[in-house]
Write an enzyme that holds these catalytic residues in place. Structure first.
Site, PDB file in Angstrom:
ATOM      1  N   GLY A   7     -42.859  17.854   2.422  1.00  0.00           N
ATOM      2  CA  GLY A   7     -41.873  16.818   2.669  1.00  0.00           C
ATOM      3  C   GLY A   7     -40.614  16.916   1.841  1.00  0.00           C
ATOM      4  O   GLY A   7     -39.642  16.203   2.093  1.00  0.00           O
TER       5      GLY A   7
ATOM      6  N   THR B  66     -34.266  25.136   1.245  1.00  0.00           N
ATOM      7  CA  THR B  66     -34.694  24.690  -0.085  1.00  0.00           C
ATOM      8  C   THR B  66     -33.979  23.431  -0.570  1.00  0.00           C
ATOM      9  O   THR B  66     -34.271  22.943  -1.670  1.00  0.00           O
ATOM     10  CB  THR B  66     -34.481  25.820  -1.109  1.00  0.00           C
TER      11      THR B  66
ATOM     12  N   GLY C  87     -26.441   6.103  -6.274  1.00  0.00           N
ATOM     13  CA  GLY C  87     -26.223   5.191  -7.380  1.00  0.00           C
ATOM     14  C   GLY C  87     -26.220   3.735  -6.955  1.00  0.00           C
ATOM     15  O   GLY C  87     -26.792   2.878  -7.638  1.00  0.00           O
TER      16      GLY C  87
ATOM     17  N   HIS D  42     -27.923 -11.491  24.185  1.00  0.00           N
ATOM     18  CA  HIS D  42     -27.440 -12.597  23.344  1.00  0.00           C
ATOM     19  C   HIS D  42     -28.603 -13.512  22.975  1.00  0.00           C
ATOM     20  O   HIS D  42     -29.407 -13.842  23.833  1.00  0.00           O
ATOM     21  CB  HIS D  42     -26.382 -13.403  24.102  1.00  0.00           C
TER      22      HIS D  42
END
Length: 467
Positions: A39, A144, A186, A446
């Site tokens: 993963g 990689t 961040g 809606h």
């Protein structure tokens, strides 16, 4: 005779998806992965665990501040950080386990160890015990990914000075968290710890957060994050971090030079970007060319300058996004199978999974202006949307940018609750070269948040109805 048709080094979203698609198309395929689990960064220490913490911290914030507004009275929530971290780990385990299942289902051989290209058609795999085996293959794919970009003069120890990896695994909520970098990583991780109780300060070198994203979105998003308690120092740089008692002293200076100041922090998160991971791959020996930013050079079909060696994902040029890598993996597998694989790089959405979310696809206003393209704008605020009002999610807006002459949609930018889900109707529209009129005349249910995207398209085409 080659043992494999294809050997892929790396099992992140690009590598494992390429492997599955190649196997589905009849290629004998193997993957090489240095981690014990498959993963890549995304599933193990990136996209997936961060989204688990983002969701959990949002629920904590909602229980503490949002429930009472809609008549749901509950005691003040208590944070059980170990249980929250277990939730994160369980989500990671389920996802990496799912990739392992896909390998077995598609009869893809998994070789655990560090991969190295020995040359055309040969990949060496070295296990933890130092034992090496060589795989013979017709084609090699370098997938990689990328690694954390270091901050010069600051050593990451993953305890007090952390990368995104360490920020996902803190044992307690820091009193003061200083984030170096106002980009996606961040801001996402900063918002997690802000909601859990940290005093968060973001130091950003540029004069805006979210780098290349739409300036209108960036400005309004920063205002919202500041309202949530996050502080920002823009046009600033961190020039040093020193241990001081049990905490850290962080030296911050103006980006263009000037008087420095020292800020206190319990934890410093370095999130200034990522760099392609090519270390130890043997690319120099194999003769594979890199560009001036250390990325593997490829042609339009992902081929390097060496026959039989290809590259995809973060290790090549383009946005470092998991879904971009996935699409490249599929396209390359198709090309190697004799099909016409293709990725439309003009329609790759980007999402910031904060609360509210930020989502973008196509060109920004700044990019259109720089290119001299005449465009028209439609913008609709969620404060005028019935569903948003019902859910107390009225912050933000949807914006549609369309060519002034042809009406083709060139970019869509959404700041608001669920933006990451809504952006895809714009992506589909743009993939087919659709216009703002096409979107404006498409019936939307809606009440839904998505009606705001339709209203923004109406604004670009003619005039919005509800504003």
């Amino acid at each position: 005779m080659s043992q494999y048709d294809l050997v892929i080094i790396g099992t992140g979203p690009g590598g494992y998806v390429c492997a599955v698609k190649a196997a589905q198309l009849g290629l004998k395929t193997a993957v090489v992965e240095k981690r014990a689990t498959l993963g890549g960064t995304c599933l193990n220490i990136g996209c997936i665990p961060s989204k688990a913490l983002l969701h959990a911290s949002e629920m904590f914030e909602e229980a503490g501040h949002g429930f009472e507004q809609i008549g749901v009275k509950v005691p003040k929530p208590k944070l059980d950080l170990p249980v929250m971290m277990k939730h994160k780990s369980d989500v990671v385990d389920a996802n990496v386990g799912g990739v392992a299942f896909l390998m077995k289902k598609n009869k893809i051989d998994v070789h655990t160890g560090t991969g190295k290209v020995l040359g055309q058609g040969k990949v060496e795999v070295t296990g933890e015990d130092g034992a090496a085996t060589v795989l013979d293959t017709k084609n090699i794919v370098i997938a990689t990914g990328s690694d954390v970009m270091p901050l010069p003069g600051v050593e990451i120890d993953e305890k007090l000075i952390v990368s995104s990896t360490g920020a996902l695994d803190l044992e307690k909520v820091p009193g003061k968290l200083l984030v170096v970098g106002g980009g996606v990583i961040g801001l996402e991780l900063g918002s997690v710890w802000n909601r859990l109780g940290s005093q968060v300060t973001v130091v950003e070198f540029m004069d805006k957060i979210l780098g290349p994203m739409d300036g209108d979105v960036s400005k309004n998003f920063q205002r919202m994050l500041k309202k949530q308690g996050m502080e920002f120092k823009l046009s600033s740089k961190v020039t040093g971090v020193e241990k001081k008692g049990k905490g850290l002293a962080v030296t911050v200076e103006p980006a263009k030079g000037g008087d420095k100041e020292v800020l206190e922090a319990d934890i410093v998160l370095v999130a200034i970007g990522r760099r392609p991971y090519t270390e130890g791959l043997g690319l120099d020996t194999a003769g594979v060319a890199l560009d001036d930013r250390g990325r593997v050079q490829i042609d339009a079909h992902y081929k390097t300058n060496v026959d039989g060696i290809y590259a995809i994902g973060d290790v090549v040029a383009g946005p470092m996004l998991a879904h971009k890598a996935e699409d490249e993996g599929v396209a390359l597998a198709e090309i190697l199978s004799g099909q016409a694989g293709h990725v439309n790089y003009n329609v790759i959405p980007g999402v910031v999974y904060t609360q509210p979310e930020v989502a973008s696809v196509g060109k920004t206003e700044e990019e259109l202006k720089a290119a001299g393209i005449e465009y028209k704008t439609g913008k609709f605020n969620f404060s005028a949307n019935g569903r948003a009002r019902a859910m107390n999610k009225t912050d933000g807006f949807a914006k549609v940018l369309a060519d002034a002459k042809t009406d083709e949609v060139l970019g869509v930018h959404i700041l608001g609750f669920g933006a990451g889900e809504m952006i895809h109707e714009a992506a589909v529209l743009m993939e087919f070269g659709g216009s703002s009129e096409d979107l404006a005349r498409t019936c939307h249910a809606h009440p839904t948040m998505s009606e705001s995207v339709k209203e923004a398209a109406l604004g670009a085409f003619f005039k919005s109805i509800h504003s």
